[in-house]
Scaffold this motif. Structure first.
Motif, PDB file in Angstrom:
ATOM      1  N   ALA A  48      12.343  -3.070 -14.464  1.00  0.00           N
ATOM      2  CA  ALA A  48      11.674  -1.900 -13.897  1.00  0.00           C
ATOM      3  C   ALA A  48      12.295  -1.541 -12.552  1.00  0.00           C
ATOM      4  O   ALA A  48      12.924  -2.378 -11.889  1.00  0.00           O
ATOM      5  CB  ALA A  48      10.171  -2.156 -13.737  1.00  0.00           C
ATOM      6  N   HIS A  49      12.105  -0.305 -12.178  1.00  0.00           N
ATOM      7  CA  HIS A  49      12.600   0.176 -10.886  1.00  0.00           C
ATOM      8  C   HIS A  49      11.627   1.209 -10.349  1.00  0.00           C
ATOM      9  O   HIS A  49      11.155   2.079 -11.089  1.00  0.00           O
ATOM     10  CB  HIS A  49      13.976   0.823 -11.032  1.00  0.00           C
ATOM     11  N   PHE A  50      11.312   1.103  -9.049  1.00  0.00           N
ATOM     12  CA  PHE A  50      10.519   2.135  -8.403  1.00  0.00           C
ATOM     13  C   PHE A  50      11.342   2.776  -7.309  1.00  0.00           C
ATOM     14  O   PHE A  50      11.885   2.099  -6.428  1.00  0.00           O
ATOM     15  CB  PHE A  50       9.228   1.576  -7.800  1.00  0.00           C
ATOM     16  N   GLY A  51      11.459   4.110  -7.385  1.00  0.00           N
ATOM     17  CA  GLY A  51      12.202   4.854  -6.383  1.00  0.00           C
ATOM     18  C   GLY A  51      11.535   6.181  -6.105  1.00  0.00           C
ATOM     19  O   GLY A  51      10.452   6.486  -6.623  1.00  0.00           O
ATOM     20  N   LEU A  52      12.175   6.987  -5.281  1.00  0.00           N
ATOM     21  CA  LEU A  52      11.650   8.284  -4.882  1.00  0.00           C
ATOM     22  C   LEU A  52      12.624   9.368  -5.286  1.00  0.00           C
ATOM     23  O   LEU A  52      13.838   9.191  -5.174  1.00  0.00           O
ATOM     24  CB  LEU A  52      11.418   8.327  -3.367  1.00  0.00           C
ATOM     25  N   ARG A  53      12.090  10.494  -5.721  1.00  0.00           N
ATOM     26  CA  ARG A  53      12.960  11.607  -6.066  1.00  0.00           C
ATOM     27  C   ARG A  53      12.595  12.859  -5.281  1.00  0.00           C
ATOM     28  O   ARG A  53      11.423  13.109  -4.966  1.00  0.00           O
ATOM     29  CB  ARG A  53      12.929  11.908  -7.558  1.00  0.00           C
ATOM     30  N   SER A  54      13.619  13.595  -4.927  1.00  0.00           N
ATOM     31  CA  SER A  54      13.442  14.935  -4.401  1.00  0.00           C
ATOM     32  C   SER A  54      14.025  15.877  -5.453  1.00  0.00           C
ATOM     33  O   SER A  54      14.255  15.476  -6.592  1.00  0.00           O
ATOM     34  CB  SER A  54      14.151  15.093  -3.041  1.00  0.00           C
ATOM     35  N   ARG A  72       0.827  -1.211   0.000  1.00  0.00           N
ATOM     36  CA  ARG A  72       0.000   0.000   0.000  1.00  0.00           C
ATOM     37  C   ARG A  72       0.861   1.260   0.000  1.00  0.00           C
ATOM     38  O   ARG A  72       0.525   2.255  -0.659  1.00  0.00           O
ATOM     39  CB  ARG A  72      -0.940  -0.001   1.207  1.00  0.00           C
ATOM     40  N   LEU A  73       1.990   1.216   0.716  1.00  0.00           N
ATOM     41  CA  LEU A  73       2.887   2.370   0.759  1.00  0.00           C
ATOM     42  C   LEU A  73       3.446   2.661  -0.629  1.00  0.00           C
ATOM     43  O   LEU A  73       3.455   3.816  -1.083  1.00  0.00           O
ATOM     44  CB  LEU A  73       4.034   2.101   1.746  1.00  0.00           C
ATOM     45  N   VAL A  74       3.929   1.627  -1.318  1.00  0.00           N
ATOM     46  CA  VAL A  74       4.486   1.818  -2.655  1.00  0.00           C
ATOM     47  C   VAL A  74       3.412   2.345  -3.608  1.00  0.00           C
ATOM     48  O   VAL A  74       3.667   3.259  -4.406  1.00  0.00           O
ATOM     49  CB  VAL A  74       5.092   0.495  -3.170  1.00  0.00           C
ATOM     50  N   GLU A  75       2.215   1.786  -3.535  1.00  0.00           N
ATOM     51  CA  GLU A  75       1.142   2.245  -4.415  1.00  0.00           C
ATOM     52  C   GLU A  75       0.775   3.699  -4.130  1.00  0.00           C
ATOM     53  O   GLU A  75       0.528   4.485  -5.062  1.00  0.00           O
ATOM     54  CB  GLU A  75      -0.081   1.335  -4.261  1.00  0.00           C
ATOM     55  N   GLN A  76       0.770   4.090  -2.856  1.00  0.00           N
ATOM     56  CA  GLN A  76       0.479   5.479  -2.524  1.00  0.00           C
ATOM     57  C   GLN A  76       1.556   6.414  -3.054  1.00  0.00           C
ATOM     58  O   GLN A  76       1.264   7.468  -3.623  1.00  0.00           O
ATOM     59  CB  GLN A  76       0.354   5.650  -1.003  1.00  0.00           C
ATOM     60  N   LEU A  77       2.816   6.021  -2.866  1.00  0.00           N
ATOM     61  CA  LEU A  77       3.916   6.873  -3.309  1.00  0.00           C
ATOM     62  C   LEU A  77       3.980   6.958  -4.827  1.00  0.00           C
ATOM     63  O   LEU A  77       4.423   7.959  -5.387  1.00  0.00           O
ATOM     64  CB  LEU A  77       5.233   6.363  -2.725  1.00  0.00           C
ATOM     65  N   PHE A  78       3.535   5.906  -5.506  1.00  0.00           N
ATOM     66  CA  PHE A  78       3.466   5.926  -6.963  1.00  0.00           C
ATOM     67  C   PHE A  78       2.543   7.042  -7.439  1.00  0.00           C
ATOM     68  O   PHE A  78       2.779   7.672  -8.481  1.00  0.00           O
ATOM     69  CB  PHE A  78       2.973   4.563  -7.473  1.00  0.00           C
ATOM     70  N   HIS A  79       1.500   7.312  -6.664  1.00  0.00           N
ATOM     71  CA  HIS A  79       0.531   8.346  -7.042  1.00  0.00           C
ATOM     72  C   HIS A  79       0.817   9.687  -6.366  1.00  0.00           C
ATOM     73  O   HIS A  79       0.015  10.624  -6.508  1.00  0.00           O
ATOM     74  CB  HIS A  79      -0.884   7.889  -6.682  1.00  0.00           C
TER      75      HIS A  79
END
Length: 365
Positions: A245-251, A216-223
């Motif tokens: 594929a890769h999922f990460g966070l950007r600032s 759920r956290l990853v899905e929320q951060l995706f949006h």
């Protein structure tokens, strides 16, 4: 210190803006590690929607916020870094020159102990409780992708030549090879999580996506999208379908690498490595200073890195029975794990055993 504690939904828009501004200016004040997206208000608020006990302590001077300390707590007063176990950067986000007393902060937060495993550099009041420090490799792209690739060719010529050759071979053998840096298709995210779950099981590791809150956290951060922050899904396609594929966070200046995976059917092309080079190219064009590969001993990280940051693990405690009990339970487990991971003569047989167990769990021999 004037300290107020808030639930995630109670944090004002003005406070969130001040927190973001501190991160945005951190590199100008000699604290670039504070710009990591895992230290952003968006990450803390997302965890707060998936986990109980998330709180934010705001330190003020003259009514103005000077520091933000996100954490999770239990009813007994055991504190942990927000998202402990999946967060790759932890600590207190602050203005330049701000100092704090760790135990006074814990007292104001109602904590007997605060546990961390990815404490960033420059957190001296917390670092006094560190039990160990570990490298976190990064890929510097602030001078542009070609400068990064040139450095890579110097330090790892065989690796660079081989990876680029595999990318060309992928293009020759399969149609429609393309890279999407910021893919918005939820189906591609689901493919990534499926690959990653299979990889965890195959290698005998705990499947993080078997935990509903992480999914759920990853899905929320995706949006999640704001001016400086976003969840970024990067995908390499071939034959009209995702192959890595890769999922990460950007600032504003940092792309934090988080969940990479690929289709094992394409393993001979090393699509995960090809993907990381394309991520570096796109990140450089997007104004990112570096990609943080995260703590952990991986061969691909050693090949891709240009330097290393340092993160620490440990506890900050007050004189309290809860703190003593928590540390007594956790310290032996961490010490054993770190000993095994740091010694090849122990890690290699343990890794083989985990993979054998993974084959059994996957129904393979």
């Amino acid at each position: 210190m004037d300290i107020s504690v808030y639930r995630p939904g109670e944090l004002s828009a003005a406070d969130r803006a001040a927190w973001t501004a501190m991160q945005s200016k951190a590199h100008l004040h000699g604290s670039p590690e504070l710009a990591n997206p895992f230290l952003s208000p968006e990450f803390t608020l997302a965890v707060g929607r998936c986990r109980r006990g998330v709180r934010i302590a705001v330190v003020r001077e003259g009514g103005e916020p000077t520091a933000f300390f996100p954490y999770q707590r239990t009813a007994a007063g055991v504190g942990r870094a927000v998202g402990l176990g999946v967060s790759d950067a932890q600590g207190l986000v602050h203005r330049p020159g701000v100092s704090w007393d760790a135990r006074e902060l814990l007292r104001a937060c109602g904590l007997a102990v605060w546990e961390f495993d990815h404490l960033v550099e420059g957190q001296a009041p917390f670092a006094a409780g560190a039990s160990g420090s570990f490298p976190s490799p990064v890929m510097d792209v602030d001078q542009g992708y070609e400068a990064y690739l040139s450095q890579l060719r110097e330090q790892a010529p065989k690796f660079t030549k081989s990876t680029l050759a595999k990318e060309r071979k992928l293009g020759r053998n399969h149609e429609g090879v393309r890279y999407v840096h910021d893919e918005r298709d939820p189906g591609a995210l689901r493919a990534l999580m499926d690959w990653k779950s299979a990889q965890y099981r195959r290698t005998g590791r705990s499947d993080r996506f078997a935990h509903d809150w992480i999914t759920r956290l990853v899905e929320q951060l995706f949006h999640t999208r704001s001016e400086p922050f976003a969840g970024i899904l990067s995908v390499l396609y071939a034959d009209g379908k995702p192959v890595a594929a890769h999922f990460g966070l950007r600032s504003e200046r940092v792309l934090a690498c988080w969940f990479p995976a690929y289709d094992p059917a394409f393993s001979k092309y090393s699509p995960g490595l090809v993907l990381h080079l394309r991520m570096a190219e796109a990140a450089a064009a997007d104004g990112i200073a570096y990609l943080d590969l995260g703590r952990g001993q991986k061969e691909y990280k050693d090949s891709l890195k240009t330097r290393e940051l340092s993160v620490s693990e440990g506890w900050v405690t007050r004189r309290h029975p809860v703190a003593l009990g928590h540390r007594a339970r956790r310290a032996p487990v961490r010490a054993l794990r770190n000993t095994v991971q740091s010694r090849p003569e122990l890690f290699e047989p343990a890794d083989r055993l985990l993979k054998q167990m993974g084959k059994i769990r996957s129904g393979r021999r």
